[in-house]
Design an enzyme around this catalytic site. Structure first.
Site, short mmCIF file in Angstrom:
data_model
loop_
_atom_site.label_atom_id
_atom_site.label_comp_id
_atom_site.label_asym_id
_atom_site.label_seq_id
_atom_site.Cartn_x
_atom_site.Cartn_y
_atom_site.Cartn_z
CE LYS A 54 -15.98 24.47 -23.66
NZ LYS A 54 -16.48 25.51 -22.76
CG ASN A 69 -22.68 23.28 -13.07
OD1 ASN A 69 -22.58 24.45 -13.44
ND2 ASN A 69 -22.15 22.86 -11.94
#
Ligand code: NAD
Length: 414
Positions: free
Chosen positions: A104, A219
């Protein structure tokens, strides 16, 4: 004080490691990222002044395959949120059976206060600075909070310029024109709905008679809303960073979306009651979907949740203490590892196509997504039912951690 997401992720891992009887050396190596890289990005702002930003990439584990995970642009990003998110990616890829590890990244910045040009410069500076750590067979970033397919396009350009080869499989969630897939944008939200559909079958709920509340309208939240409506659910509440709206008679997804696009926030949406995010969490509903940030369901508010199912669209929305409360209140939690895995599964499909030259239809993409997630759901439920007295998150951890631990042993890393 806010909970530290990395400590939370370690607590979850420690529990699984103990249950699986992992030896000390293996536990230690799986409690921390393999590599953690921090750099400073320097760009010239629109006003001609130099601006600097802290940037991270956490490469948690690659025993199952290349590091894989999104990039966030967020003012409250920290080294520890990135570490935690990279651990969760590792378990998520493992749980869904992907040949990928976990990673990440993030940049500490406030995209709302930056122009398009400045965001492009930050994205390109990031890809250039981290280029030697990225690649289709080493580490594959994707969009996450406040980044999108445009961010990936900028990064791909800077990366390819830096390394001198064309390698679209280095980034997923790209625009379709650059090797992305039309299914990717909706994949996480659709995955939330696929896993919730399976959970509803498991607990015996009828989607056509059920209501949902969605926290976060980006999203994940938006596409989850779209597909929940297709499944027949009524959405009665939404929220974003500006606050929440609620109407027990339902708020049509298209209406909320149009309003959000026009006004940039849901605040002042007509024909709905305005409330705080905290109040929204306490409303009566069948399914609550956290789809914003981590650590929002805590020991302080878990008891106030009235939903029967919590579908974790966001990463790490529930603390370990809150999990216990939800379990005692018989709330069925679809853990983030499983619930929002549609994003990384979709990314994996994109990567497969980039590396093989195949081009899947949207139908094939969505059908495969459904298969992988339904299968992962069934695997977790099986462990949940066999083990007894554990919650769904613990079941997911047992499956996911075991696969990574086995790969570590096979490789002779411990
Ligand atoms: P996004 O930036 O598109 O949307 C985030 C939304 O959350 C925005 O509507 C924002 O206004 C809202 N928000 C921010 N703070 C809030 C608060 N305090 N209360 C309520 N709403 C708030 O981000 P996204 O891609 O939708 O990601 C949301 C979550 O899902 C994150 O935890 C992310 O890590 C996770 N996730 C995303 C994907 C993906 O493919 N996008 C995949 C897996 C997991």
């Amino acid at each position: 004080m806010k909970n530290n997401a990395f400590i939370e992720s370690q607590k979850q891992f420690d529990w699984a490691a103990k249950q699986l009887n992992l030896d000390k050396k293996l536990r230690t190596s799986l409690r921390y990222p393999q590599n953690f890289i921090q750099k400073r990005l320097i760009i010239r702002g629109d006003d001609g002044r130099i601006k600097t930003f802290t940037a991270f990439r956490s490469q948690y584990n690659n025993a199952l395959g290349p590091f894989k995970g999104g990039l966030r642009f967020h003012p409250e990003e920290t080294a520890d949120t990135v570490r935690a998110l990279s651990a969760w990616m590792t378990w998520k890829c493992s749980l869904t059976g992907l040949p990928l590890g976990g990673g990440k990244g993030g940049v500490v910045c406030n995209p709302k206060k930056l122009s398009e040009k400045e965001l492009e410069k930050i994205s390109k500076a990031y890809a250039k600075k981290f280029a030697k750590h990225f690649g289709p067979w080493t580490d594959i970033p994707a969009p996450d909070v406040y980044t999108n397919s445009q961010t990936m396009a900028w990064m791909l350009e800077a990366y390819e310029q830096s390394v001198g080869i064309s390698a679209p499989g280095t980034f997923t969630g790209k625009p379709v024109e650059l090797g992305g897939h039309e299914g990717r944008t909706e994949a996480t939200g659709l995955g939330v709905v696929i896993t919730t559909r399976e959970a509803m079958k498991h607990v015996g709920m009828n989607p056509k008679k059920s209501t949902a509340i969605i926290q976060g309208f980006g999203n994940v939240g938006q596409y989850a809303a779209k597909h929940f409506e297709k499944l027949g659910l009524k959405i009665i509440g939404y929220s974003d960073s500006s606050g929440a709206i609620f109407n027990k008679n339902g708020i049509k997804f298209e209406d909320a979306l149009k309003f959000k696009i026009k006004n940039k926030s849901l605040r002042k949406f007509p024909k709905a009651e305005a409330m705080s995010n905290e109040q929204l969490l306490e409303q009566n509903c069948d399914i609550f979907i956290p789809a914003a940030l981590e650590n929002v369901i805590t020991e302080k508010n878990a008891d106030k949740i009235k939903a029967k199912i919590i579908a974790e669209g966001a990463n790490g929305p529930t603390t370990v203490k809150a999990d216990e409360i939800l379990y005692n209140n018989s709330i069925f939690v679809i853990p983030d590892l499983l619930c929002n895995a549609g994003g990384v599964v979709g990314s994996y499909f994109e990567w497969v196509q980039n590396n093989s030259g195949e081009n899947w239809t949207l139908k094939k993409y969505n059908d495969e997504l459904d298969k992988v997630l339904t299968n992962a759901f069934q695997t977790v439920v099986k462990t949940y039912e066999t083990e007894k007295h554990i919650n769904m998150r613990q079941a997911a951890y047992l499956v996911a951690v075991k696969r990574v631990a086995d790969a570590m042993k096979l490789r002779g890393r411990v």
